[in-house]
Design a protein around this motif. Structure first.
Motif, PDB file in Angstrom:
ATOM      1  N   PRO A 122       0.776  -1.054  -0.015  1.00 56.04           N
ATOM      2  CA  PRO A 122       0.039   0.171  -0.031  1.00 56.04           C
ATOM      3  C   PRO A 122       0.893   1.338  -0.123  1.00 56.04           C
ATOM      4  CG  PRO A 122      -0.922  -1.595   1.525  1.00 56.04           C
ATOM      5  CD  PRO A 122       0.215  -2.293   1.035  1.00 56.04           C
ATOM      6  N   ALA A 123       1.665   1.435   0.733  1.00 55.79           N
ATOM      7  CA  ALA A 123       2.413   2.498   0.877  1.00 55.79           C
ATOM      8  C   ALA A 123       3.368   2.963  -0.411  1.00 55.79           C
ATOM      9  CB  ALA A 123       3.737   2.679   2.163  1.00 55.79           C
ATOM     10  N   THR A 124       4.113   2.015  -1.051  1.00 61.30           N
ATOM     11  CA  THR A 124       4.486   2.064  -2.428  1.00 61.30           C
ATOM     12  C   THR A 124       3.376   2.349  -3.562  1.00 61.30           C
ATOM     13  OG1 THR A 124       6.282   0.644  -1.417  1.00 61.30           O
ATOM     14  CG2 THR A 124       6.092   1.037  -4.071  1.00 61.30           C
ATOM     15  N   PHE A 125       2.431   1.632  -3.408  1.00 60.87           N
ATOM     16  CA  PHE A 125       1.485   1.903  -4.382  1.00 60.87           C
ATOM     17  C   PHE A 125       1.023   3.471  -4.349  1.00 60.87           C
ATOM     18  CE2 PHE A 125      -2.758   2.148  -6.279  1.00 60.87           C
ATOM     19  CZ  PHE A 125      -2.767   1.219  -7.219  1.00 60.87           C
ATOM     20  N   GLN A 126       0.746   3.940  -3.342  1.00 59.33           N
ATOM     21  CA  GLN A 126       0.424   5.271  -3.078  1.00 59.33           C
ATOM     22  C   GLN A 126       1.323   6.204  -3.607  1.00 59.33           C
ATOM     23  OE1 GLN A 126      -2.057   6.363   0.319  1.00 59.33           O
ATOM     24  NE2 GLN A 126      -2.143   8.144  -0.376  1.00 59.33           N
ATOM     25  N   ARG A 127       2.682   5.980  -3.299  1.00 59.28           N
ATOM     26  CA  ARG A 127       3.698   6.848  -3.989  1.00 59.28           C
ATOM     27  C   ARG A 127       3.899   6.788  -5.442  1.00 59.28           C
ATOM     28  NH1 ARG A 127       6.753   4.734   0.558  1.00 59.28           N
ATOM     29  NH2 ARG A 127       7.878   3.396  -1.075  1.00 59.28           N
ATOM     30  N   ILE A 128       3.439   5.525  -6.216  1.00 57.51           N
ATOM     31  CA  ILE A 128       3.659   5.399  -7.571  1.00 57.51           C
ATOM     32  C   ILE A 128       2.404   6.079  -8.066  1.00 57.51           C
ATOM     33  CG2 ILE A 128       3.480   3.886  -9.383  1.00 57.51           C
ATOM     34  CD1 ILE A 128       5.173   1.846  -7.435  1.00 57.51           C
ATOM     35  N   TRP A 129       1.040   5.566  -7.628  1.00 57.03           N
ATOM     36  CA  TRP A 129       0.058   6.489  -8.242  1.00 57.03           C
ATOM     37  C   TRP A 129      -0.696   7.588  -7.763  1.00 57.03           C
ATOM     38  CZ3 TRP A 129      -2.378   4.044 -12.670  1.00 57.03           C
ATOM     39  CH2 TRP A 129      -1.702   2.542 -13.073  1.00 57.03           C
ATOM     40  N   GLY A 130       0.001   8.086  -6.675  1.00 62.57           N
ATOM     41  CA  GLY A 130      -0.400   9.251  -6.157  1.00 62.57           C
ATOM     42  C   GLY A 130      -1.872   8.935  -5.343  1.00 62.57           C
ATOM     43  N   ARG A 131      -2.537   7.767  -5.056  1.00 56.25           N
ATOM     44  CA  ARG A 131      -3.693   7.688  -4.465  1.00 56.25           C
ATOM     45  C   ARG A 131      -3.684   6.299  -3.959  1.00 56.25           C
ATOM     46  NH1 ARG A 131      -7.602   7.434  -9.530  1.00 56.25           N
ATOM     47  NH2 ARG A 131      -6.327   7.051 -11.284  1.00 56.25           N
ATOM     48  N   PRO A 132      -4.473   6.025  -3.038  1.00 51.88           N
ATOM     49  CA  PRO A 132      -4.368   4.671  -2.617  1.00 51.88           C
ATOM     50  C   PRO A 132      -4.987   3.589  -3.522  1.00 51.88           C
ATOM     51  CG  PRO A 132      -6.280   6.181  -1.522  1.00 51.88           C
ATOM     52  CD  PRO A 132      -5.512   7.030  -2.367  1.00 51.88           C
ATOM     53  N   TYR A 133      -4.660   2.329  -3.293  1.00 50.25           N
ATOM     54  CA  TYR A 133      -5.171   1.113  -4.348  1.00 50.25           C
ATOM     55  C   TYR A 133      -6.502   1.001  -4.196  1.00 50.25           C
ATOM     56  CZ  TYR A 133      -5.785  -2.063  -0.418  1.00 50.25           C
ATOM     57  OH  TYR A 133      -6.048  -2.860   0.857  1.00 50.25           O
ATOM     58  N   GLN A 134      -7.047   1.544  -3.089  1.00 52.45           N
ATOM     59  CA  GLN A 134      -8.319   1.174  -2.972  1.00 52.45           C
ATOM     60  C   GLN A 134      -9.323   2.106  -3.951  1.00 52.45           C
ATOM     61  OE1 GLN A 134      -6.816   1.822  -0.436  1.00 52.45           O
ATOM     62  NE2 GLN A 134      -7.022   0.416   1.239  1.00 52.45           N
ATOM     63  N   GLU A 135      -8.803   3.160  -4.459  1.00 52.08           N
ATOM     64  CA  GLU A 135      -9.456   3.868  -5.507  1.00 52.08           C
ATOM     65  C   GLU A 135      -8.934   3.823  -7.031  1.00 52.08           C
ATOM     66  OE1 GLU A 135      -8.357   8.074  -4.904  1.00 52.08           O
ATOM     67  OE2 GLU A 135      -9.064   8.254  -2.763  1.00 52.08           O
ATOM     68  N   VAL A 136      -7.934   2.734  -7.220  1.00 51.15           N
ATOM     69  CA  VAL A 136      -7.260   2.361  -8.331  1.00 51.15           C
ATOM     70  C   VAL A 136      -7.789   1.183  -8.796  1.00 51.15           C
ATOM     71  CG1 VAL A 136      -5.511   2.496 -10.104  1.00 51.15           C
ATOM     72  CG2 VAL A 136      -5.615   3.951  -7.737  1.00 51.15           C
ATOM     73  N   PHE A 137      -7.330   0.067  -7.960  1.00 49.90           N
ATOM     74  CA  PHE A 137      -7.460  -1.404  -8.160  1.00 49.90           C
ATOM     75  C   PHE A 137      -7.992  -1.910  -6.996  1.00 49.90           C
ATOM     76  CE2 PHE A 137      -3.741  -0.247 -10.843  1.00 49.90           C
ATOM     77  CZ  PHE A 137      -4.229  -0.400 -12.114  1.00 49.90           C
ATOM     78  N   PRO A 138      -9.286  -1.546  -6.585  1.00 52.06           N
ATOM     79  CA  PRO A 138     -10.023  -1.975  -5.286  1.00 52.06           C
ATOM     80  C   PRO A 138      -9.819  -3.515  -5.271  1.00 52.06           C
ATOM     81  CG  PRO A 138     -11.494  -1.248  -6.632  1.00 52.06           C
ATOM     82  CD  PRO A 138     -10.276  -0.897  -7.202  1.00 52.06           C
ATOM     83  N   VAL A 139     -10.218  -4.454  -6.188  1.00 49.84           N
ATOM     84  CA  VAL A 139     -10.358  -5.808  -6.261  1.00 49.84           C
ATOM     85  C   VAL A 139      -9.086  -6.435  -6.712  1.00 49.84           C
ATOM     86  CG1 VAL A 139     -11.675  -7.919  -7.032  1.00 49.84           C
ATOM     87  CG2 VAL A 139     -12.936  -5.557  -6.502  1.00 49.84           C
ATOM     88  N   ALA A 140      -8.513  -5.973  -7.629  1.00 52.60           N
ATOM     89  CA  ALA A 140      -7.411  -6.653  -8.218  1.00 52.60           C
ATOM     90  C   ALA A 140      -5.919  -6.531  -7.549  1.00 52.60           C
ATOM     91  CB  ALA A 140      -7.189  -6.217  -9.797  1.00 52.60           C
ATOM     92  N   HIS A 141      -5.922  -5.371  -6.767  1.00 56.59           N
ATOM     93  CA  HIS A 141      -4.496  -5.430  -5.845  1.00 56.59           C
ATOM     94  C   HIS A 141      -4.319  -6.534  -5.108  1.00 56.59           C
ATOM     95  CE1 HIS A 141      -2.379  -3.976  -2.469  1.00 56.59           C
ATOM     96  NE2 HIS A 141      -1.677  -3.330  -3.443  1.00 56.59           N
ATOM     97  N   SER A 142      -5.362  -6.953  -4.340  1.00 59.39           N
ATOM     98  CA  SER A 142      -5.067  -8.206  -3.309  1.00 59.39           C
ATOM     99  C   SER A 142      -4.619  -9.358  -4.233  1.00 59.39           C
ATOM    100  CB  SER A 142      -6.231  -8.446  -2.518  1.00 59.39           C
ATOM    101  OG  SER A 142      -7.372  -8.855  -3.491  1.00 59.39           O
ATOM    102  N   TYR A 143      -5.233  -9.546  -5.413  1.00 59.85           N
ATOM    103  CA  TYR A 143      -4.731 -10.790  -6.238  1.00 59.85           C
ATOM    104  C   TYR A 143      -3.214 -10.444  -6.731  1.00 59.85           C
ATOM    105  CZ  TYR A 143      -9.527 -12.380  -5.655  1.00 59.85           C
ATOM    106  OH  TYR A 143     -10.859 -12.749  -5.393  1.00 59.85           O
ATOM    107  N   PHE A 144      -3.130  -9.468  -7.174  1.00 59.27           N
ATOM    108  CA  PHE A 144      -1.967  -9.273  -8.050  1.00 59.27           C
ATOM    109  C   PHE A 144      -0.708  -8.951  -7.016  1.00 59.27           C
ATOM    110  CE2 PHE A 144      -4.328  -8.289 -11.679  1.00 59.27           C
ATOM    111  CZ  PHE A 144      -3.887  -9.231 -12.532  1.00 59.27           C
ATOM    112  N   ALA A 145      -1.020  -8.805  -5.785  1.00 59.72           N
ATOM    113  CA  ALA A 145       0.102  -8.680  -4.650  1.00 59.72           C
ATOM    114  C   ALA A 145       1.050  -9.917  -4.478  1.00 59.72           C
ATOM    115  CB  ALA A 145      -0.530  -8.291  -3.350  1.00 59.72           C
ATOM    116  N   PHE A 146       0.162 -11.067  -4.994  1.00 57.51           N
ATOM    117  CA  PHE A 146       0.839 -12.392  -4.971  1.00 57.51           C
ATOM    118  C   PHE A 146       1.921 -12.670  -6.302  1.00 57.51           C
ATOM    119  CE2 PHE A 146      -2.570 -13.007  -2.363  1.00 57.51           C
ATOM    120  CZ  PHE A 146      -2.073 -14.087  -1.229  1.00 57.51           C
TER     121      PHE A 146
END
Length: 409
Positions: free
Chosen positions: A85-109
């Protein structure tokens, strides 16, 4: 990542087995049998070490190429979609819940795509080292890894120097050290975050070169797997940084499992080989679930532990399917091309991909950005592999083969 090119395939098809003093002599790589009765096996060989009626090597390599390309894609999507989450927000400028709310938990693997690379590496390095001299093994590995790596380092350094990125300007020492691929023992940071996997690969090659020097055989590969397993377990307890750096306990189980899977493919599955794979699986899971000193930083990412175990099991099962000959019908030629793109795709996507997400993440649809970037990286990988890596690798290979390997008498 270990890879094997067409020249190595041809070498494997034509080379003769090395004569070594071993009760389990190496057999040639499997070829299409003419009939069951035409296959002969020395009666002195234990049944587990007798050559198996496996699929043709080209078919097996097609399946491995597909797995390698799949692993590379998984890593790309992890870096763009599944970062912590912290790295994602630095990259995209917003939390993953706003960008990939469902896919993030899968692609984290997707970070475990590297572990799939390691298992495949163990498989193909055992194959490419069989029947080879240390000189040929060295030339094959250098010509396969360094040309594309040098190209990637120079392109990444040029990109980071000329474009305003979140990574800042690279230090000259970092670029120079990274060109050696020895930045880890030199204590220098990686120019790109994906380069960390190359040190475990080099350590594996260095240790397995001892087996190649003695002559690769069933018994010696089994002994090597056992010795490396013991070293991987003892290294952390010994509190010896040099031993830990060389043995790579966290990565070792995957390479070892790949070696055992290759023996299953070349010969036959046996309780001994399944025992090696089973122990490697247990150690891999242990290092994943370790609260400290393992593969996962639990303070940054706390996945479901059952899902982690399942992911490792799938990784082992995919390569195991190849080892057991279940993929022999997979002969699609495009997989060979995809496999050759794996290494450049893995090396070049990170810095540019992160910059694209950071720069355009709020200006366009995120999924369009991720998919479009990935397709562009694949196209660029094809161009680099065909018109840069291949010619440079040919020059390196010819130069090393023509070099004098013995000093003056």
């Amino acid at each position: 990542m270990a890879t094997i090119d067409q020249r190595e395939i041809e070498h494997a098809r034509t080379r003769k087995p090395v004569r070594v003093h071993d009760p389990l002599p190496p057999s040639p790589l499997p070829s299409p049998p003419t009939s069951p009765s035409s296959r002969t096996t020395p009666p002195s060989l234990p049944s587990a070490a007798r050559p198996a009626p496996a699929a043709r090597q080209g078919e097996r390599l097609a399946a491995l190429d597909g797995l390698r390309f799949l692993a590379a894609l998984v890593v790309v999507f992890f870096h763009l979609v599944g970062q912590v989450p912290a790295t994602f927000q630095r990259i995209w400028g917003r939390p993953y819940q706003e960008v990939f709310p469902v896919a993030h938990s899968y692609f984290a693997f997707g970070r475990l795509g590297v572990e799939l690379f390691f298992v495949i590496s163990g498989f193909v390095i055992a194959m490419s080292g069989w029947g080879r001299s240390p000189r040929d093994f060295f030339i094959a590995r250098v010509a396969r890894l360094y040309p594309m790596y040098w190209i990637a380092v120079l392109l990444t350094a040029l990109f980071l120097t000329t474009v305003d990125t979140p990574f800042g300007q690279p230090a000259l020492r970092t670029v120079v050290a990274d060109m050696t691929m020895l930045q880890t023992p030199l204590g220098v940071s990686d120019l790109s975050a994906v380069y960390w996997t190359l040190w475990p690969e080099l350590c594996f090659y260095l240790m397995f070169a001892v087996v190649v020097w003695r002559g690769v055989s069933y018994r010696r590969v089994v002994l090597f797997c056992g010795a490396w397993t013991v070293a991987a377990v003892l290294a952390p307890a010994a509190d010896n940084p040099l031993m830990t750096t060389l043995v790579n306990p966290v990565s070792a189980p995957y390479f070892i499992a790949g070696l055992a899977f290759h023996l299953m493919y070349r010969f036959r599955p046996s309780p001994l080989l399944w025992g090696i794979v089973g122990m490697s699986w247990l150690l891999a899971v242990q290092f994943l679930l370790a609260s400290s000193g393992g593969r996962i930083d639990w303070q940054e990412w706390s996945p479901n532990k059952g899902a982690l175990v399942l992911a490792v099991t799938v990784i082992f099962a995919l390569v195991g399917a190849v080892a057991l000959g279940w993929t022999r019908r997979i002969t699609w030629r495009w997989l060979g091309t995809a496999g050759r793109l794996t290494f450049p795709l893995y090396l070049i996507h990170y810095s540019v991909g992160i910059w694209l997400a950071n720069t355009f993440g709020r200006r366009m649809d995120p999924w369009l950005l991720v998919v479009g970037s990935t397709l562009a990286f694949i196209a660029l990988s094809y161009v680099l592999q065909r018109y840069a890596e291949r010619p440079l690798a040919t020059v390196v290979r010819r130069s090393l083969r023509s070099a004098a390997w013995r000093g003056p008498a």
